[in-house]
Design a protein around this motif. Sequence first.
Motif, PDB file in Angstrom:
ATOM      1  N   ARG A 290       0.613  -1.343  -0.045  1.00  0.00           N
ATOM      2  CA  ARG A 290      -0.020  -0.038  -0.001  1.00  0.00           C
ATOM      3  C   ARG A 290       0.865   1.099  -0.090  1.00  0.00           C
ATOM      4  O   ARG A 290       0.401   1.983  -0.672  1.00  0.00           O
ATOM      5  N   ARG A 291       1.819   1.240   0.926  1.00  0.00           N
ATOM      6  CA  ARG A 291       2.827   2.488   0.925  1.00  0.00           C
ATOM      7  C   ARG A 291       3.483   2.641  -0.645  1.00  0.00           C
ATOM      8  O   ARG A 291       3.532   3.715  -0.876  1.00  0.00           O
TER       9      ARG A 291
ATOM     10  N   GLU B 218       0.708   4.382  -2.650  1.00  0.00           N
ATOM     11  CA  GLU B 218       0.474   5.501  -2.175  1.00  0.00           C
ATOM     12  C   GLU B 218       1.636   6.438  -2.716  1.00  0.00           C
ATOM     13  O   GLU B 218       1.378   7.508  -3.184  1.00  0.00           O
TER      14      GLU B 218
ATOM     15  N   SER C 117      -7.171   7.081   0.167  1.00  0.00           N
ATOM     16  CA  SER C 117      -5.728   6.769   1.003  1.00  0.00           C
ATOM     17  C   SER C 117      -5.637   6.914   2.107  1.00  0.00           C
ATOM     18  O   SER C 117      -6.415   7.400   2.973  1.00  0.00           O
TER      19      SER C 117
ATOM     20  N   LEU D   4      -0.652   9.631   3.387  1.00  0.00           N
ATOM     21  CA  LEU D   4      -0.727  10.156   1.949  1.00  0.00           C
ATOM     22  C   LEU D   4      -1.527  11.480   2.010  1.00  0.00           C
ATOM     23  O   LEU D   4      -0.875  12.508   1.290  1.00  0.00           O
TER      24      LEU D   4
END
Length: 157
Positions: free
Chosen positions: A89-90, A93, A114, A118
Motif C-alpha cells: 500500500r505504501r 501511495e 488513501s 498520504l
Amino acid sequence: MNQHDALQQEEPAEHLRFRDYLSKLEQATEADEVDLISEVLTDPDQTMAQSAVVRHLDRRAADLLCGPAYEPWAERLTQATTRCPFLTRRLREWSLFRAVTLRHPWRPDALLESSDWLQLKTAAASNEAALEILADIGRTKRIRNTARTNLKRQTRH
C-alpha cells in the motif's frame, strides 16, 4: 565499561537488528536492494522488519520521485513486498503521490481512499486540484486545514 557500552548491552536485540537493517538498506545497490529487502522481511519480528523497510521505501521514493528511475524501482519493490499489505500500500501511495506531484492522471477517489499519511503529505504539496479535494473532504481536520492553508497560499502567488 563506560556508560555507552553498558546501554548498548542492555539494548534489545531487535533494536540492534533494526539499526543494522537500516544501515544495510541505506548502502544497498540497485542490484541487491530487492534481495536485501526480502531478507529483512524474513525477520521473526515483522513489525520491526516492516518498519525498517518502510523507512527505506520512504527515503528511496522521495529521492527517485520525479525521475524516470522511479517506475522500474517501484515495480521491483512491489514484487519484493507483495506478502506485506502495508508495504504494498505504501508503494502504491507513493505512486499516487508521484502522479499528483507531476500532474499525471490520477483518480480523486484513490486520494480520498488513501491513508492519512498520504492525504497529509498531499495536502502539504502544490497540486491545486488535489488541495481543493482535500480542503473540502480530507479525512481529518488537520488534513483539511493543511490543504486550505496551502490552497490560500497558492492563490495569493
